[in-house]
Design an enzyme around this catalytic site. Structure first.
Site, PDB file in Angstrom:
ATOM      1  NE  ARG A 174     -56.962  95.727 -65.619  1.00  0.00           N
ATOM      2  CZ  ARG A 174     -56.613  94.849 -64.683  1.00  0.00           C
ATOM      3  NH1 ARG A 174     -55.988  95.260 -63.600  1.00  0.00           N
ATOM      4  NH2 ARG A 174     -56.890  93.588 -64.813  1.00  0.00           N
ATOM      5  CG  ASP A 182     -55.313  96.875 -70.732  1.00  0.00           C
ATOM      6  OD1 ASP A 182     -54.335  97.553 -70.345  1.00  0.00           O
ATOM      7  OD2 ASP A 182     -55.957  96.129 -69.976  1.00  0.00           O
ATOM      8  CB  SER A 185     -53.628  94.052 -69.326  1.00  0.00           C
ATOM      9  OG  SER A 185     -54.347  94.846 -68.403  1.00  0.00           O
TER      10      SER A 185
END
Length: 310
Positions: A174, A182, A185
């Site tokens: 992250r 990502d 997320s």
């Protein structure tokens, strides 16, 4: 006034390395300026690889029970085709996500069988393949998927027998440089939103308070345990639906984020810190986990949503 002879500059167009050499005349005039010497670099060799036009991307259908997602949408297929890739999509791979075979064909993909989808040079999946599906991978191929390697050692050992290169999307750090990759997320954000929607569907009354001629209905009270991406998404969604929301996390830094969404942050008195590395919480001791479980079960009048793994 000193009259300096012009310097000779040569710029390597590949390495942008400037080579500066002072003429011998400067030395004869008594200048003690050190000669600036930079190693002249050879042109960087072209990276060895396979052109995109010679690579095939396979998109198999997800075999996990009730998994409705698909690794590639028709819009993404257009982008891959534009880069020169050939895309093979398994028959019915996007049906659960409301993408038909015709949608993929119009985007430029080819509808193939399961064996042909897994036999591509690069295989894209949402969930990790089943053990029996690994045998369908071409030896030396590339697999891009959520894998959770720490929990699936047997799966990794099986992939090693196929000499496959694995890109675990759940292992992407992250950091700002890797933000576009990502996927963890983004999926957690959806999970937090969807979790509240499912909870509202199963809840016995409204989330928001109601004042009617027959009487007053108080708003629902929700406790979200875990203040990560999924937890914050759940807090924001529940707050927008009118619920009275409280949040809890073992990391003290999350308090400000929870309160910024209009929720109340519940605090427990304990000495242990939950701060981990990379923006994640660390695994807590058994004593704190037991305390947290006792705390949550004592608030049975609340609608409790766990956004962290138990």
């Amino acid at each position: 006034m000193f009259r300096l002879l012009p310097l000779v500059h040569r710029v390597d167009k590949f390495s942008a390395c400037k080579v500066q050499r002072f003429p011998e005349a400067l030395k004869r005039r008594g200048f003690r300026t050190a000669t600036l010497k930079y190693a002249e670099k050879e042109p960087a060799p072209a990276p060895k690889g396979i052109p995109c036009s010679n690579l095939t991307i396979g998109v198999p259908k997800e075999s996990f029970t009730k998994e409705c997602r698909v690794a590639v949408t028709p819009a993404a297929v257009k982008t891959l085709i534009k880069e020169g890739f050939s895309v093979n999509v398994e028959d019915g791979a996007g049906a659960a996500a409301n993408f038909t075979n015709k949608d993929y064909e119009e985007a430029g993909a080819k509808i193939k069988s399961k064996v042909e989808a897994f036999g591509a040079d690069i295989v894209l999946k949402v969930r990790s393949p089943a053990v029996e599906e690994i045998d369908l991978l071409k030896e030396g191929s590339n697999l891009i998927s959520f894998v959770y390697p720490a929990q699936n050692k047997d799966l990794l050992d099986k992939l090693a027998t196929r000499k496959a290169t694995l890109f675990g999307m759940d292992c992407v750090p992250r950091i700002s440089r890797a933000q576009v990759f990502d996927a963890l997320s983004s999926m957690a954000n959806i999970a937090g939103y969807k979790g509240v929607i499912e909870a509202a569907n199963n809840f016995g009354r409204f989330f928001t308070g109601q004042i009617t001629a027959a009487g007053k209905v108080p708003p629902a009270k929700m406790l979200v345990i875990g203040g990560g991406v999924a937890g914050l998404s759940a807090i924001g969604t529940a707050k927008n639906m009118g619920a009275v929301v409280r949040g809890f996390d073992t990391r003290a830094a999350v308090k400000e984020q929870v309160e910024s969404l209009g929720a109340e942050f519940l605090e427990l008195e304990y000495e242990e810190s939950g701060e981990g590395t990379g923006g994640y919480a660390k695994e807590m001791s058994q004593s704190l986990s037991k305390l947290r479980w006792t705390f949550s079960t004592s608030n049975v009048k609340m609608l409790i949503l766990w956004s962290r793994q138990l």
